[in-house]
Design an enzyme around this catalytic site. Structure first.
Site, PDB file in Angstrom:
ATOM      1  N   HIS A 114      14.011   7.842   6.584  1.00  0.00           N
ATOM      2  CA  HIS A 114      14.339   6.272   6.984  1.00  0.00           C
ATOM      3  C   HIS A 114      13.097   5.949   7.843  1.00  0.00           C
ATOM      4  CE1 HIS A 114      16.998   3.606   9.755  1.00  0.00           C
ATOM      5  NE2 HIS A 114      17.271   3.668   8.510  1.00  0.00           N
ATOM      6  N   LYS A 137       9.682   3.796   8.379  1.00  0.00           N
ATOM      7  CA  LYS A 137       8.992   2.568   7.918  1.00  0.00           C
ATOM      8  C   LYS A 137       7.791   2.362   8.854  1.00  0.00           C
ATOM      9  CE  LYS A 137      13.683   1.730   9.629  1.00  0.00           C
ATOM     10  NZ  LYS A 137      14.206   2.013   8.449  1.00  0.00           N
ATOM     11  N   ASP A 166      -6.387   3.138   7.366  1.00  0.00           N
ATOM     12  CA  ASP A 166      -7.772   3.930   7.670  1.00  0.00           C
ATOM     13  C   ASP A 166      -7.617   4.869   8.555  1.00  0.00           C
ATOM     14  OD1 ASP A 166      -8.716   2.290   5.906  1.00  0.00           O
ATOM     15  OD2 ASP A 166      -9.824   0.648   7.406  1.00  0.00           O
TER      16      ASP A 166
END
Lengths: 211, 211
Positions: free
Chosen positions: B146, B148, B153
């Site tokens: 779940h 996100k 870099d």
């Protein structure tokens, strides 16, 4: 006289060093809390955090005395002494609800904002919060109120991917950021206050009456 | 001689002040990026960020030259020069996909981890990423992946409630934290590497063959 001059210079130099180390110590002492919590983690009993009294030890089958992601989250929530603002898409975790009810009982001012479509999902705890007298508002818009954040005492932000549901807390791969960094906390406080105001039922009622 | 002593002391004092202000200036220069982005925001054209060339201006109906939440997110993503690690539950936003493809074309090393159940949702962009040669893995567990979040870099973290979908970007109330705070970035890099390893298809294949 030359020794006096050297002495005074050394004194000034020592003063420099002392001031610098004081500044350094002060900066260290002012270190801002920044923590990341990942789910899932091992399960553990949290009754020592939520139970009515330490006189009644818990005999459940879960491991006792272990620090888990849930216990870390609960500790941060339960650290509230004056206010707790919750902006949660879905709320069906019984443990998190117990923590909120415990804070309410302690006199902490609680405001809850939740998504109108998810406010009545199976196992939703919103009804228990309302029953206890906690002020709950749901968004009036047509889109999802997909936030999942909490602001403790207007100084500690808890936010991430974790919905306040049993599935999220016990199963999913999730993350939470816990921070006292003002640059991060301040915008969330402002956003909560903005959403709280625009979702005031009295305002909605007034608008629909005047329309 | 006394004036010499006073002079030397003053010199040492000036040195103190100079060192202190240098420390202060250095700390200011080292100021860590911390930003919060909320959705929804006004819509705007993002072709100037994603389009093939500035020689071809966009004539779409959206407002041009406005800074929106999406354009701020795109700017942060497009700042990648060496690597981009994506750990996203669902990925159906065409604009975000175009940004990832543009980075891939520029030579940025991209790794994408997505939820196995949501990898093929309507409008999923995962297929386009794979077709372009980007390495995509899906979790092999039974629970939802779940997360996100994105790490640019290995130094910039973008995380929040926002799924990488059209609905989330254009409609929902969502939040994103953008930070370079090492205490927050480091755990996400470690978690990404851990999930990337345990979801290596070769490893899964080996395990199921040896089982």
């Amino acid at each position: 006289m030359m020794w006096k001059a050297v002495g005074l210079s050394l004194l000034a130099f020592s003063f420099t060093v002392e001031v610098l180390s004081w500044v350094r110590r002060r900066n260290k002492a002012k270190k801002i809390l920044n923590e990341v919590i990942f789910f899932p983690s091992e399960m553990g009993c949290v009754e020592h955090l939520l139970g009515p009294s330490k006189l009644y030890p818990c005999f459940c089958a879960l491991p006792h005395g272990v620090e888990t992601s849930l216990s870390r989250l609960l500790r941060h929530l339960l650290s509230a002494t004056s206010s707790l603002d919750l902006c949660v898409f879905a709320f069906s975790s019984i443990d998190l609800c117990r923590a909120v009810l415990a804070l309410h009982k302690k006199g902490v001012i609680i405001r809850v904002l939740s998504d109108k479509d998810y406010i009545a999902i199976t196992g939703s705890q919103i009804g228990y919060l309302r029953k206890a007298g906690i002020c709950v508002r749901s968004d009036v818009g047509s889109v999802y109120m997909h936030h999942k954040f909490a602001v403790v005492d207007e100084s500690l932000l808890i936010t991430g991917s974790l919905n306040w549901t049993l599935t999220a807390v016990q199963g999913n791969m999730e993350n939470l950021i816990v921070t006292m960094e003002p640059e991060l906390v301040r915008p969330f406080i402002q956003e909560f206050n903005r959403l709280w105001e625009i979702n005031d039922p009295a305002r909605t009622l007034f608008n629909s009456t005047s329309a």
